[in-house]
Design an enzyme around this catalytic site. Structure first.
Site, PDB file in Angstrom:
ATOM      1  N   THR A  13       0.813  -1.466   0.105  1.00 48.34           N
ATOM      2  CA  THR A  13      -0.036   0.078  -0.065  1.00 48.34           C
ATOM      3  C   THR A  13       0.666   1.333  -0.113  1.00 48.34           C
ATOM      4  O   THR A  13       0.689   2.078  -0.989  1.00 48.34           O
ATOM      5  CB  THR A  13      -0.970   0.154   1.159  1.00 48.34           C
ATOM      6  OG1 THR A  13      -1.718  -1.211   1.254  1.00 48.34           O
ATOM      7  CG2 THR A  13      -1.833   1.069   1.347  1.00 48.34           C
ATOM      8  N   VAL A  14       1.693   1.268   0.862  1.00 45.19           N
ATOM      9  CA  VAL A  14       2.630   2.517   0.938  1.00 45.19           C
ATOM     10  C   VAL A  14       3.645   2.640   0.046  1.00 45.19           C
ATOM     11  O   VAL A  14       3.982   3.593  -0.510  1.00 45.19           O
ATOM     12  CB  VAL A  14       3.270   2.731   2.454  1.00 45.19           C
ATOM     13  CG1 VAL A  14       4.004   4.206   2.630  1.00 45.19           C
ATOM     14  CG2 VAL A  14       2.276   2.530   3.706  1.00 45.19           C
ATOM     15  N   GLY A 187      -6.688  -0.727   2.932  1.00 45.11           N
ATOM     16  CA  GLY A 187      -5.195  -0.629   3.236  1.00 45.11           C
ATOM     17  C   GLY A 187      -4.937  -0.076   4.124  1.00 45.11           C
ATOM     18  O   GLY A 187      -3.703   0.442   4.426  1.00 45.11           O
ATOM     19  N   LYS A 205       3.306   3.941  18.326  1.00 45.07           N
ATOM     20  CA  LYS A 205       3.244   4.995  18.215  1.00 45.07           C
ATOM     21  C   LYS A 205       3.425   6.047  19.100  1.00 45.07           C
ATOM     22  O   LYS A 205       4.239   6.910  19.090  1.00 45.07           O
ATOM     23  CB  LYS A 205       1.927   5.656  17.187  1.00 45.07           C
ATOM     24  CG  LYS A 205       1.712   4.807  15.738  1.00 45.07           C
ATOM     25  CD  LYS A 205       0.603   4.825  15.142  1.00 45.07           C
ATOM     26  CE  LYS A 205       0.452   4.213  13.880  1.00 45.07           C
ATOM     27  NZ  LYS A 205      -0.749   4.105  13.432  1.00 45.07           N
ATOM     28  N   GLY A 306      -3.225   4.933   4.741  1.00 43.40           N
ATOM     29  CA  GLY A 306      -3.662   4.997   3.554  1.00 43.40           C
ATOM     30  C   GLY A 306      -2.170   5.382   2.824  1.00 43.40           C
ATOM     31  O   GLY A 306      -1.585   5.942   3.050  1.00 43.40           O
TER      32      GLY A 306
END
Ligand code: NDP
Ligand code: HSE
Length: 439
Positions: A13-14, A187, A205, A306
């Protein structure tokens, strides 16, 4: 003008988003860098797999390690995720003096201290803007834009998948499983979505954010974590009646004074008043609120997952790296915001010592005196009830009582809860969530 040669490992996706963005915005990016940024190599385990990006002019290599070691590559982008082989690939690139850009929060939260030390020795950088909150430039904002402040607190919605799921449950009445499936199709989710729904991705994170905010080493284990798997449509609906929304939050906060000073590091589903900014952040959007002692409250908001949004953050790092190629690394911005020899461990408060208000929903037998017995126990523990709701039994079902308490340390609330759960009219299936007011 010689182009900066970029190798992308991981064309998911990335990765595809990065290849697309570097091609689509090539002219604009070259104007910012002073020379073109060109993807020259990508890794692919399956050369026949259809990709949503134009690979013309790019060498496709099966062996990712070969790319990490390649002599004619200026910067390596790691976008495969997970610990191994991502870690070995990054180590290999750093060992050859190549700067790295990654979106891999799991790897950085678990092994970042060593990787940053290796990068420092090699005199190269590791860019990781995409590791936190997708396209939102939160790392740069804290590390550079707010560098004059003592950061007091961070709180935010930092997992797009979870926020998408709870929003779909609340707005569309979608089931948890269906909403998760959609988040995967879009995604947003990790390769193993357990990392999202169990709160681990948000904890990774938060580990990174706490490190750059407070100048402490990365330590993923220090974050208390609870995911969204126990959040029910019923609790979402009752929270709404009370005027709240349920969101998975990551919170990092300085707490206590003098010898008791430390930090709270926690990820959990939280009731927040529907009038607050964070309560209005829906779907895949993320938001991080940062409180600095000079600037006050700063809020960042945008797409948290995304391909294209995340590629925006990866490419921003690539531009930084490209601008700094050949510069003296001693003058570079420290990756974790503080000079490495000034990073200090801080005591992390146990959850028992963390204070918040609590939401409690109980299934109870339909008999007289239930409310008064509950409130008597709470009062005995010095806990007052700020809101209460009783639902009549439906057919053969038990009645429900839901309430919101005053602010209390979790250890004290747990004692009261243990007593409540022993009451003969209380049935199995209680729900407990924390409440934060942000005032
Ligand atoms: P995907 O699962 O979509 O893509 C991962 C890619 O890595 C695939 O193309 C796969 O290759 C490749 N890959 C996996 N294992 C290996 C291996 N052992 N050797 C070589 N290649 C391998 O992941 P995403 O793009 O979603 O995520 C990538 C990273 O970005 C992760 O660290 C994730 O946490 C992070 N991230 C993701 C965001 C998102 O919205 N998706 C947002 C922010 C960060 P192949 O196609 O050849 O099978
Ligand atoms: N799985 C992550 C999320 C990707 O949903 O937020 C972005 O880090």
């Amino acid at each position: 003008m010689t182009a900066v040669r970029v190798a992308v490992i991981g064309l998911g996706t990335v990765g595809q988003g990065v290849v697309r963005l570097l091609k689509n915005n090539a002219a604009e990016i070259a104007r910012r860098v002073g020379r073109p940024l060109v993807v020259t190599q990508v890794s692919s385990r399956d050369p026949h797999k259809a990709r949503d990006c134009d690979l013309s002019g790019i060498t496709v290599v099966g062996d990712a390690l070969q790319i990490a070691r390649e002599a004619d590559v200026d910067v390596v982008v790691e976008l495969i995720g997970g610990i191994s082989p991502a870690r070995e690939l990054i180590e290999a690139a750093l060992a050859r003096g190549k700067p790295v850009v990654t979106a891999n929060k799991a790897l950085l939260a678990e092994h970042g201290n060593r990787l940053f030390a290796q990068a420092r020795k090699a005199g190269v950088s590791i860019g990781f803007e995409a590791a936190v909150a997708g396209g939102i430039p939160v790392i740069k904002a804290i590390r550079e834009g707010l560098a004059g402040n003592r950061i007091e607190r961070l709180a935010g919605i930092i997992n797009g998948t979870c926020n998408y799921i709870v929003t779909q449950m609340q707005e569309k009445g979608q089931s948890f499983a269906d909403a998760l499936r959609d988040a995967q199709k879009l995604g947003y989710a990790e390769a193993d979505p357990t990392f999202d729904i169990e709160g681990l991705d948000a904890a990774h994170k938060l580990t990174i954010l706490a490190s750059i905010a407070f100048g402490m080493p990365l330590d993923a284990k220090s974050v208390a974590v609870e995911g969204i798997t126990k959040v029910t449509p019923q609790d979402i609906q009752i929270a709404q009646v009370f005027g709240y929304r349920i969101k998975l939050l990551g919170i990092a906060k300085r707490s206590g004074q003098g010898a008791d000073a430390g930090v709270e590091l926690r990820v959990h589903p939280t009731l927040i008043p529907e009038t607050t900014l964070l309560a209005k952040v829906d779907g895949v959007l993320n938001s991080v609120l940062i409180r600095g002692n000079a600037v006050g409250e700063v809020g960042l908001y945008g797409r948290g997952a995304g391909g294209d949004a995340t590629a925006s953050a990866v490419v921003a790092d690539l531009i930084d790296v490209a601008r700094g190629l050949g510069a003296d690394p001693r003058h570079a911005v420290p990756p974790l915001a503080f000079q490495p020899d000034a990073v200090q461990a801080l005591p992390v408060l146990p959850m028992a010592a963390v204070a918040s208000a609590f939401y409690l929903r109980l299934k109870v037998a339909d008999e007289a005196g239930v409310l008064s017995k509950l409130t008597t126990i709470l009062a005995a523990h010095d806990i007052s009830v700020e809101a209460i709701l009783q639902r009549e039994p439906q057919g053969h079902e038990d009645a429900h009582v839901a309430l919101i308490t005053s602010v209390i340390e979790q250890g004290r609330f747990d004692h009261a809860l243990a007593e409540i759960l022993r009451l003969p009219f209380v049935r199995e299936g209680a729900a407990m969530l924390r409440v934060e007011k942000f005032d």
